[in-house]
Design a protein around this motif. Sequence first.
Motif, PDB file in Angstrom:
ATOM      1  N   ILE A 186       0.824  -1.209   0.000  1.00  0.00           N
ATOM      2  CA  ILE A 186       0.000   0.000   0.000  1.00  0.00           C
ATOM      3  C   ILE A 186       0.857   1.258   0.000  1.00  0.00           C
ATOM      4  O   ILE A 186       0.658   2.166  -0.807  1.00  0.00           O
ATOM      5  CB  ILE A 186      -0.965  -0.028   1.207  1.00  0.00           C
ATOM      6  CG1 ILE A 186      -2.024  -1.103   0.974  1.00  0.00           C
ATOM      7  CG2 ILE A 186      -1.605   1.342   1.436  1.00  0.00           C
ATOM      8  CD1 ILE A 186      -2.944  -1.331   2.134  1.00  0.00           C
ATOM      9  N   VAL A 187       1.827   1.336   0.900  1.00  0.00           N
ATOM     10  CA  VAL A 187       2.733   2.491   0.924  1.00  0.00           C
ATOM     11  C   VAL A 187       4.165   2.116   0.544  1.00  0.00           C
ATOM     12  O   VAL A 187       4.976   2.997   0.277  1.00  0.00           O
ATOM     13  CB  VAL A 187       2.730   3.161   2.320  1.00  0.00           C
ATOM     14  CG1 VAL A 187       1.357   3.706   2.647  1.00  0.00           C
ATOM     15  CG2 VAL A 187       3.184   2.194   3.408  1.00  0.00           C
ATOM     16  N   LEU A 188       4.454   0.836   0.510  1.00  0.00           N
ATOM     17  CA  LEU A 188       5.804   0.364   0.191  1.00  0.00           C
ATOM     18  C   LEU A 188       5.711  -0.775  -0.806  1.00  0.00           C
ATOM     19  O   LEU A 188       4.971  -1.739  -0.575  1.00  0.00           O
ATOM     20  CB  LEU A 188       6.509  -0.122   1.464  1.00  0.00           C
ATOM     21  CG  LEU A 188       7.966  -0.562   1.332  1.00  0.00           C
ATOM     22  CD1 LEU A 188       8.855   0.636   1.009  1.00  0.00           C
ATOM     23  CD2 LEU A 188       8.441  -1.230   2.623  1.00  0.00           C
ATOM     24  N   PRO A 189       6.404  -0.683  -1.943  1.00  0.00           N
ATOM     25  CA  PRO A 189       6.373  -1.790  -2.907  1.00  0.00           C
ATOM     26  C   PRO A 189       6.824  -3.088  -2.259  1.00  0.00           C
ATOM     27  O   PRO A 189       7.786  -3.103  -1.491  1.00  0.00           O
ATOM     28  CB  PRO A 189       7.361  -1.332  -3.993  1.00  0.00           C
ATOM     29  CG  PRO A 189       7.413   0.155  -3.865  1.00  0.00           C
ATOM     30  CD  PRO A 189       7.244   0.450  -2.405  1.00  0.00           C
ATOM     31  N   ILE A 190       6.139  -4.169  -2.580  1.00  0.00           N
ATOM     32  CA  ILE A 190       6.460  -5.430  -1.915  1.00  0.00           C
ATOM     33  C   ILE A 190       7.837  -5.949  -2.325  1.00  0.00           C
ATOM     34  O   ILE A 190       8.439  -6.733  -1.589  1.00  0.00           O
ATOM     35  CB  ILE A 190       5.373  -6.499  -2.160  1.00  0.00           C
ATOM     36  CG1 ILE A 190       5.213  -6.804  -3.644  1.00  0.00           C
ATOM     37  CG2 ILE A 190       4.054  -6.055  -1.566  1.00  0.00           C
ATOM     38  CD1 ILE A 190       4.226  -7.926  -3.911  1.00  0.00           C
ATOM     39  N   ASP A 191       8.346  -5.501  -3.470  1.00  0.00           N
ATOM     40  CA  ASP A 191       9.693  -5.951  -3.846  1.00  0.00           C
ATOM     41  C   ASP A 191      10.778  -5.269  -3.012  1.00  0.00           C
ATOM     42  O   ASP A 191      11.956  -5.622  -3.112  1.00  0.00           O
ATOM     43  CB  ASP A 191       9.956  -5.742  -5.334  1.00  0.00           C
ATOM     44  CG  ASP A 191       9.811  -4.291  -5.766  1.00  0.00           C
ATOM     45  OD1 ASP A 191       9.712  -3.398  -4.893  1.00  0.00           O
ATOM     46  OD2 ASP A 191       9.790  -4.040  -6.987  1.00  0.00           O
ATOM     47  N   GLN A 192      10.394  -4.292  -2.178  1.00  0.00           N
ATOM     48  CA  GLN A 192      11.337  -3.666  -1.258  1.00  0.00           C
ATOM     49  C   GLN A 192      11.357  -4.356   0.099  1.00  0.00           C
ATOM     50  O   GLN A 192      12.178  -4.008   0.952  1.00  0.00           O
ATOM     51  CB  GLN A 192      10.964  -2.185  -1.056  1.00  0.00           C
ATOM     52  CG  GLN A 192      10.990  -1.356  -2.327  1.00  0.00           C
ATOM     53  CD  GLN A 192      12.399  -1.186  -2.862  1.00  0.00           C
ATOM     54  OE1 GLN A 192      13.357  -1.072  -2.101  1.00  0.00           O
ATOM     55  NE2 GLN A 192      12.529  -1.168  -4.192  1.00  0.00           N
ATOM     56  N   LEU A 193      10.468  -5.323   0.296  1.00  0.00           N
ATOM     57  CA  LEU A 193      10.414  -6.043   1.564  1.00  0.00           C
ATOM     58  C   LEU A 193      11.460  -7.154   1.581  1.00  0.00           C
ATOM     59  O   LEU A 193      11.754  -7.756   0.546  1.00  0.00           O
ATOM     60  CB  LEU A 193       9.027  -6.656   1.771  1.00  0.00           C
ATOM     61  CG  LEU A 193       7.857  -5.673   1.902  1.00  0.00           C
ATOM     62  CD1 LEU A 193       6.531  -6.435   1.915  1.00  0.00           C
ATOM     63  CD2 LEU A 193       7.998  -4.838   3.167  1.00  0.00           C
ATOM     64  N   PRO A 194      12.017  -7.464   2.756  1.00  0.00           N
ATOM     65  CA  PRO A 194      12.984  -8.561   2.830  1.00  0.00           C
ATOM     66  C   PRO A 194      12.283  -9.911   2.712  1.00  0.00           C
ATOM     67  O   PRO A 194      11.101 -10.044   3.037  1.00  0.00           O
ATOM     68  CB  PRO A 194      13.593  -8.384   4.235  1.00  0.00           C
ATOM     69  CG  PRO A 194      12.517  -7.708   5.026  1.00  0.00           C
ATOM     70  CD  PRO A 194      11.816  -6.801   4.064  1.00  0.00           C
ATOM     71  N   ALA A 195      13.029 -10.904   2.226  1.00  0.00           N
ATOM     72  CA  ALA A 195      12.498 -12.269   2.195  1.00  0.00           C
ATOM     73  C   ALA A 195      12.389 -12.782   3.630  1.00  0.00           C
ATOM     74  O   ALA A 195      13.231 -12.457   4.470  1.00  0.00           O
ATOM     75  CB  ALA A 195      13.418 -13.153   1.361  1.00  0.00           C
ATOM     76  N   PRO A 196      11.383 -13.586   3.975  1.00  0.00           N
ATOM     77  CA  PRO A 196      10.290 -14.071   3.120  1.00  0.00           C
ATOM     78  C   PRO A 196       9.052 -13.187   3.141  1.00  0.00           C
ATOM     79  O   PRO A 196       7.986 -13.603   2.688  1.00  0.00           O
ATOM     80  CB  PRO A 196       9.987 -15.429   3.745  1.00  0.00           C
ATOM     81  CG  PRO A 196      10.205 -15.197   5.220  1.00  0.00           C
ATOM     82  CD  PRO A 196      11.348 -14.218   5.326  1.00  0.00           C
ATOM     83  N   LEU A 197       9.149 -11.960   3.667  1.00  0.00           N
ATOM     84  CA  LEU A 197       7.980 -11.092   3.744  1.00  0.00           C
ATOM     85  C   LEU A 197       7.456 -10.725   2.368  1.00  0.00           C
ATOM     86  O   LEU A 197       6.252 -10.541   2.181  1.00  0.00           O
ATOM     87  CB  LEU A 197       8.313  -9.827   4.541  1.00  0.00           C
ATOM     88  CG  LEU A 197       8.572 -10.008   6.038  1.00  0.00           C
ATOM     89  CD1 LEU A 197       8.893  -8.665   6.684  1.00  0.00           C
ATOM     90  CD2 LEU A 197       7.375 -10.655   6.722  1.00  0.00           C
ATOM     91  N   ASP A 198       8.356 -10.610   1.381  1.00  0.00           N
ATOM     92  CA  ASP A 198       7.902 -10.273   0.035  1.00  0.00           C
ATOM     93  C   ASP A 198       7.032 -11.379  -0.551  1.00  0.00           C
ATOM     94  O   ASP A 198       6.041 -11.116  -1.240  1.00  0.00           O
ATOM     95  CB  ASP A 198       9.086  -9.963  -0.870  1.00  0.00           C
ATOM     96  CG  ASP A 198      10.098 -11.107  -0.926  1.00  0.00           C
ATOM     97  OD1 ASP A 198      10.032 -12.013  -0.073  1.00  0.00           O
ATOM     98  OD2 ASP A 198      10.960 -11.078  -1.835  1.00  0.00           O
ATOM     99  N   THR A 199       7.397 -12.637  -0.262  1.00  0.00           N
ATOM    100  CA  THR A 199       6.595 -13.765  -0.739  1.00  0.00           C
ATOM    101  C   THR A 199       5.237 -13.794  -0.060  1.00  0.00           C
ATOM    102  O   THR A 199       4.205 -14.032  -0.701  1.00  0.00           O
ATOM    103  CB  THR A 199       7.329 -15.091  -0.487  1.00  0.00           C
ATOM    104  OG1 THR A 199       8.608 -15.050  -1.135  1.00  0.00           O
ATOM    105  CG2 THR A 199       6.532 -16.264  -1.026  1.00  0.00           C
ATOM    106  N   LEU A 200       5.221 -13.542   1.252  1.00  0.00           N
ATOM    107  CA  LEU A 200       3.956 -13.492   1.983  1.00  0.00           C
ATOM    108  C   LEU A 200       3.073 -12.366   1.462  1.00  0.00           C
ATOM    109  O   LEU A 200       1.867 -12.546   1.245  1.00  0.00           O
ATOM    110  CB  LEU A 200       4.230 -13.299   3.481  1.00  0.00           C
ATOM    111  CG  LEU A 200       3.013 -13.037   4.372  1.00  0.00           C
ATOM    112  CD1 LEU A 200       2.074 -14.228   4.359  1.00  0.00           C
ATOM    113  CD2 LEU A 200       3.458 -12.714   5.799  1.00  0.00           C
TER     114      LEU A 200
END
Length: 248
Positions: A186-200
Amino acid sequence: MSAPASPLRATAAMTAMELRITARRGENLLVTIVIPAVVLLFFASVSVLPTPGRPVDFLLPGALALAVIATSLVNLGIATGYERHYGVLKRLGGSPLTRPQLLVAKMAAVVAVEVVQFALLIAIAFGLLGWRPPPGAPLSLLLVGLVLGTIAFAGLGLAMAGGLRAELTLALANALFLAFLLLGGIVLPIDQLPAPLDTLAAILPAAALADLFRAAFGASANVVWSVVVLAAWGIAAIAIAARTFSWE
């Protein structure tokens, strides 16, 4: 002796009552109206997030998704949970209004609030942030996202409200709201999240809804995947709510 109201008139009257009750709850208005607008204005103005292109182009669809979550999950779930706790649903069950009519009224009120939220957020983006929809954008996807998102998040809200204590529904709904805000693209692109949070995040309904709204405004997004994820969450949530919901 007057004749009983038609099902349509009874449902419309209950929808109007739901909207009046919603308008009287100041804390609900804070979550449903104010927070999505503040998120849009703040993050689009400070430009601190690693969003592609102009921040408003990324944040407006996210704010629209947040509005759906706030209304369908948080507002509906908490309000219904406390109506069940205080016996309101039990008393309504003894009225001429049928349970399907009650649920239709609640959903209609949710959609009405969401339409107001959409108009407000788009007006803020248009008037204050200089946003313009790109030519040829498939804006019809907004309606698809509104319907599928409302079903998915309202299903989650009703599943919690009908199976958990009101206090637990309150805590869990707010926790999910925060989790979706942080991990739902919503406010942060999911590809900027660390693994495994991006997959979740990629399989969360919040991310699917935000991506569908971005596609409606012309951004590149996997529309089929977003529709499948939202539909799967909606079917699962409604099935759980229908199986576990207790009216008293």
